[in-house]
Design a protein around this motif. Structure first.
Motif, PDB file in Angstrom:
ATOM      1  N   ARG A  32      -0.576  -4.606  -2.318  1.00 43.11           N
ATOM      2  CA  ARG A  32       0.506  -3.983  -3.092  1.00 43.11           C
ATOM      3  C   ARG A  32       0.466  -4.583  -4.496  1.00 43.11           C
ATOM      4  O   ARG A  32       0.443  -5.793  -4.652  1.00 43.11           O
ATOM      5  N   ILE A  48      -6.990  -5.645   9.384  1.00 41.00           N
ATOM      6  CA  ILE A  48      -6.559  -4.689   8.369  1.00 41.00           C
ATOM      7  C   ILE A  48      -6.039  -5.498   7.182  1.00 41.00           C
ATOM      8  O   ILE A  48      -5.432  -6.547   7.370  1.00 41.00           O
ATOM      9  N   CYS A  49      -6.307  -5.010   5.991  1.00 42.38           N
ATOM     10  CA  CYS A  49      -5.832  -5.649   4.766  1.00 42.38           C
ATOM     11  C   CYS A  49      -4.968  -4.654   4.005  1.00 42.38           C
ATOM     12  O   CYS A  49      -5.296  -3.469   3.928  1.00 42.38           O
ATOM     13  N   LEU A  50      -3.868  -5.148   3.468  1.00 38.24           N
ATOM     14  CA  LEU A  50      -2.968  -4.337   2.653  1.00 38.24           C
ATOM     15  C   LEU A  50      -2.836  -4.988   1.288  1.00 38.24           C
ATOM     16  O   LEU A  50      -2.773  -6.213   1.186  1.00 38.24           O
ATOM     17  N   VAL A  75      -2.713   5.555   4.308  1.00 38.09           N
ATOM     18  CA  VAL A  75      -1.954   4.923   5.382  1.00 38.09           C
ATOM     19  C   VAL A  75      -1.769   5.881   6.549  1.00 38.09           C
ATOM     20  O   VAL A  75      -1.827   5.482   7.696  1.00 38.09           O
ATOM     21  N   VAL A  81       0.793   1.226  -1.097  1.00 38.30           N
ATOM     22  CA  VAL A  81       0.065   0.087  -0.538  1.00 38.30           C
ATOM     23  C   VAL A  81      -1.347   0.544  -0.212  1.00 38.30           C
ATOM     24  O   VAL A  81      -1.532   1.500   0.538  1.00 38.30           O
ATOM     25  N   LYS A 103     -10.372  -2.403   5.344  1.00 38.59           N
ATOM     26  CA  LYS A 103     -10.867  -3.491   6.196  1.00 38.59           C
ATOM     27  C   LYS A 103     -11.580  -4.564   5.385  1.00 38.59           C
ATOM     28  O   LYS A 103     -11.711  -5.687   5.825  1.00 38.59           O
ATOM     29  N   GLU A 129       4.468  -6.219   5.986  1.00 41.36           N
ATOM     30  CA  GLU A 129       4.400  -6.188   4.526  1.00 41.36           C
ATOM     31  C   GLU A 129       5.716  -5.676   3.942  1.00 41.36           C
ATOM     32  O   GLU A 129       6.213  -6.210   2.956  1.00 41.36           O
ATOM     33  N   THR A 155      -2.264  -1.793  12.403  1.00 42.26           N
ATOM     34  CA  THR A 155      -1.875  -1.286  11.093  1.00 42.26           C
ATOM     35  C   THR A 155      -0.362  -1.105  11.008  1.00 42.26           C
ATOM     36  O   THR A 155       0.259  -1.453   9.997  1.00 42.26           O
ATOM     37  N   LEU A 173       1.876  -2.997   8.295  1.00 43.61           N
ATOM     38  CA  LEU A 173       2.747  -2.286   7.348  1.00 43.61           C
ATOM     39  C   LEU A 173       4.199  -2.732   7.490  1.00 43.61           C
ATOM     40  O   LEU A 173       4.887  -2.954   6.495  1.00 43.61           O
ATOM     41  N   THR A 220      -4.845   0.193   1.669  1.00 46.47           N
ATOM     42  CA  THR A 220      -5.279  -0.372   2.949  1.00 46.47           C
ATOM     43  C   THR A 220      -6.794  -0.317   3.042  1.00 46.47           C
ATOM     44  O   THR A 220      -7.433   0.552   2.459  1.00 46.47           O
ATOM     45  N   GLU A 277     -10.382   2.124   0.139  1.00 45.86           N
ATOM     46  CA  GLU A 277      -9.002   2.490   0.415  1.00 45.86           C
ATOM     47  C   GLU A 277      -8.965   3.636   1.401  1.00 45.86           C
ATOM     48  O   GLU A 277      -9.750   4.568   1.321  1.00 45.86           O
TER      49      GLU A 277
END
Length: 180
Positions: free
Chosen positions: A150, A146-148, A6, A160, A164, A22, A15, A19, A162, A3
């Protein structure tokens, strides 16, 4: 999960686009189907579609930003691999973002599951330690990603995660949609 706050990633245009996308998906609540978005450079989009300029704020029109364009009418399929295997993007698309909801359970919850897939899903869905999550993965043609993540239980505080490497398989599958 690696993590990262943000705020440390906020200057990265991918990113920022992830965001924003999302938040857009989150505004429709939970229990949604998978959603797919093309990511295009905003400057290039406005050059092709100048009438859109009035719909975007000054920050959105900055040189390095991306605009997410939802791809509606995704075919209903139970196989994520089948769905993504059918996607190919034109050269004007610089990247894509994919949002999907999943159930996460502790590893020990997967022991002694019923053999029938329907029964196994029911057992996992009713597990007391289950967590509902929304995963959004965004990638660019150049391999950036990028991966988010929630969690439903933290929906109201807009937390959220975040990173990789949250969903490396999905990152690879989305990058494959840009291969010739």
């Amino acid at each position: 999960m690696d993590e990262q706050p943000v705020t440390s990633l906020a200057a990265d245009p991918l990113t920022v686009a992830a965001l924003d996308t999302e938040r857009h998906v989150a505004s429709a609540g939970w229990d949604q189907p998978a959603r797919l978005f093309a990511l295009v450079r905003t400057a290039a989009l406005l050059a092709r579609e100048p009438h859109l300029r009035d719909q975007l704020g000054p920050a959105d029109r900055a040189a390095r930003t991306f605009t997410a364009i939802e791809q509606e009418g995704l075919p209903a399929t139970s196989s994520l691999e089948t769905l993504l295997g059918r996607i190919a993007w034109p050269d004007e698309v610089d990247g894509c973002a994919f949002a999907i909801e999943r159930i996460v359970v502790p590893p020990d919850a997967e022991r002694d599951l019923p053999e029938r897939p329907e029964s196994a899903v029911e057992a996992l869905a009713s597990h007391p330690d289950r967590r509902d999550v929304r995963l959004l993965v965004a990638v660019l043609r150049d391999g950036s990603s990028i991966c988010l993540l929630r969690q439903r239980e933290h929906d109201s505080d807009d937390a959220v995660a975040t990173g990789k490497d949250i969903a490396p398989g999905l990152v690879a599958a989305l990058l494959a949609t840009f291969e010739d």
